[in-house]
Write a protein that holds these residues in place. Structure first.
Motif, short mmCIF file in Angstrom:
data_model
loop_
_atom_site.label_atom_id
_atom_site.label_comp_id
_atom_site.label_asym_id
_atom_site.label_seq_id
_atom_site.Cartn_x
_atom_site.Cartn_y
_atom_site.Cartn_z
N ARG A 123 0.84 -1.21 0.00
CA ARG A 123 0.00 0.00 0.00
C ARG A 123 0.87 1.25 0.00
O ARG A 123 0.55 2.24 -0.66
N LYS A 128 -1.80 5.95 -5.31
CA LYS A 128 -3.05 6.13 -4.56
C LYS A 128 -4.28 5.63 -5.31
O LYS A 128 -5.20 5.07 -4.74
N GLU A 129 -4.29 5.86 -6.62
CA GLU A 129 -5.51 5.54 -7.39
C GLU A 129 -5.65 4.05 -7.71
O GLU A 129 -6.67 3.63 -8.25
#
Ligand code: 1CP
Length: 348
Positions: A123, A128-129
């Motif tokens: 992560r 982010k997307e």
């Protein structure tokens, strides 16, 4: 992808592929050669993170699925699990009258800590997307491997016999597996997974005993898992993949259950649009053999699928995992075709 799982339509549709990490990628084979065995690979966070990210870097897919295996749960429950080169997984079979498989939740969490660490690190490194997918095998599919010990291509005959002849012991095993899967998914969500996919790869075998067996041992336990996760983790989306069940996919669309259903080639795109997509996002369903073949066949099938399913909540994927003989160029072409100019025209 998270928008689609909330019922929105995206154009072009988001795309990821089951088994997007794996032997068809030279960089995967190089990494795999550094681990003594497959389980060590899964339990070494730096390697699992790298394998997870390889297909994202190469193809810019919209979601990453954590590199692991469904059989880490039986392993965490104390079953002997070995991955033999060229043979696939081999477990110590569970026989009638054996001591019951028991769940020790803190021990499961300790055993699978490297998987959760890999999620945390992935992560951190993932854009982010991009969605991060955690996963687990469904109780029935895990029971098949635990009881038969391995896939002998006899439709898990020992498991079917066990189910008939030891109904109480079988029900107890299914309950333990359901609880263990909930724990594993809960831990994956806490470590940063944003979506859970449940693989019931052998659901179709339950249809030998009729739709009632499918309902009891696949639909009901998978719904229970999804309901609990959704309630605890403020609506986290769960995708169900009950492989091979044809028109029975409809049994998995009860209101407010799965955010997505991953379909295979036992149903047509039209059928999925008409029977599933009003109630759930649909994911799928290009044949992995078509991806090996590539060329015009692939172009035609993609066009047909995106035309039929692209008007509703749709995630592009395969009907079953990427095969080792798949040319990586075909995957690159597939992504190009999905994101191609057709969609820009459609939006204009
Ligand atoms: O050494 C290797 O490279 C072994 C091949 C391999 C890989 C790459 C196995 C052995 N597992 C995996 C990873 C894996 N397995 C992932 C990683 C994430 C990704 O998709 O990129 C996932 C989601 C799985 C899930 C899995 N494992 C399923 C469910 C999906 C399906 O294919 O139906 C099943 C049934 C397994 C068991 C398993 N693990 C490996 C093999 C060869 C098998 C199948 C054995 C059999 O029944 O024949």
């Amino acid at each position: 992808m998270l928008w689609v799982l909330r019922g929105e339509r995206l154009r072009p549709p988001p795309i990821w592929l089951m088994r997007q990490a794996g032997r068809y990628l030279p960089e995967y084979r190089a990494l795999r050669a550094q681990a003594a065995n497959f389980l060590e690979f899964c339990y070494t966070p730096a390697m699992a993170v790298e394998a997870t990210l390889q297909p994202i870097r190469r193809f810019d897919l919209d979601a990453a699925i954590i590199f692991s295996d469904i059989l880490v749960v039986p392993h965490a429950l104390g079953r002997d699990v070995q991955f033999k080169e060229g043979e696939g997984p081999v477990l110590q079979p569970l026989a009638a009258g054996d001591a019951p498989v028991q769940l020790d939740a803190p021990a499961l969490k300790r055993h699978l800590a490297p998987v959760y660490e890999a999620l945390v690190q992935t992560r951190r490194e993932l854009a982010k997307e991009k969605a991060l997918i955690g996963f687990a095998g469904a109780p029935w599919t895990l029971a098949c491997y635990i009881i038969d010990g391995r896939n002998r291509n006899d439709r898990f005959a020992a498991t079917r016999r066990f189910m008939r002849e030891q109904p109480d012991q079988f029900a107890a095993l299914m309950e333990t597996l359901t609880q263990a899967i909930i724990e594993h998914c809960r831990n994956q969500l806490a470590a940063g997974a944003q979506v859970i996919q449940l693989f019931d790869s052998w659901a179709e075998i339950l249809l030998d005993g009729g739709a009632e067996d499918l309902q009891r041992w696949s639909v009901t336990p998978m719904l229970r898992i999804a309901d609990i996760l959704r309630r605890e983790s403020s609506g986290v989306p769960v995708i169900a993949f009950p492989r091979g069940v044809g028109e029975h996919f409809e049994l998995y669309t009860r209101e407010g259950s799965f955010a997505g259903l991953s379909i295979d080639t036992t149903v047509t795109s039209e059928w999925a649009r008409d029977h599933l997509q009003k109630r759930t996002a649909v994911q799928g369903h290009l044949s992995n053999l078509t991806l090996v073949e590539g060329g015009e066949t692939m172009q035609r099938e993609i066009a047909e699928m995106t035309k039929t399913l692209g008007r509703g909540p749709y995630i592009f994927n395969l009907a079953h995992g990427v095969l080792p003989q798949t040319p990586p160029d075909h995957v690159a072409e597939l992504v190009q075709l999905i994101r191609g100019p057709r969609w820009k025209r459609a939006q204009a």
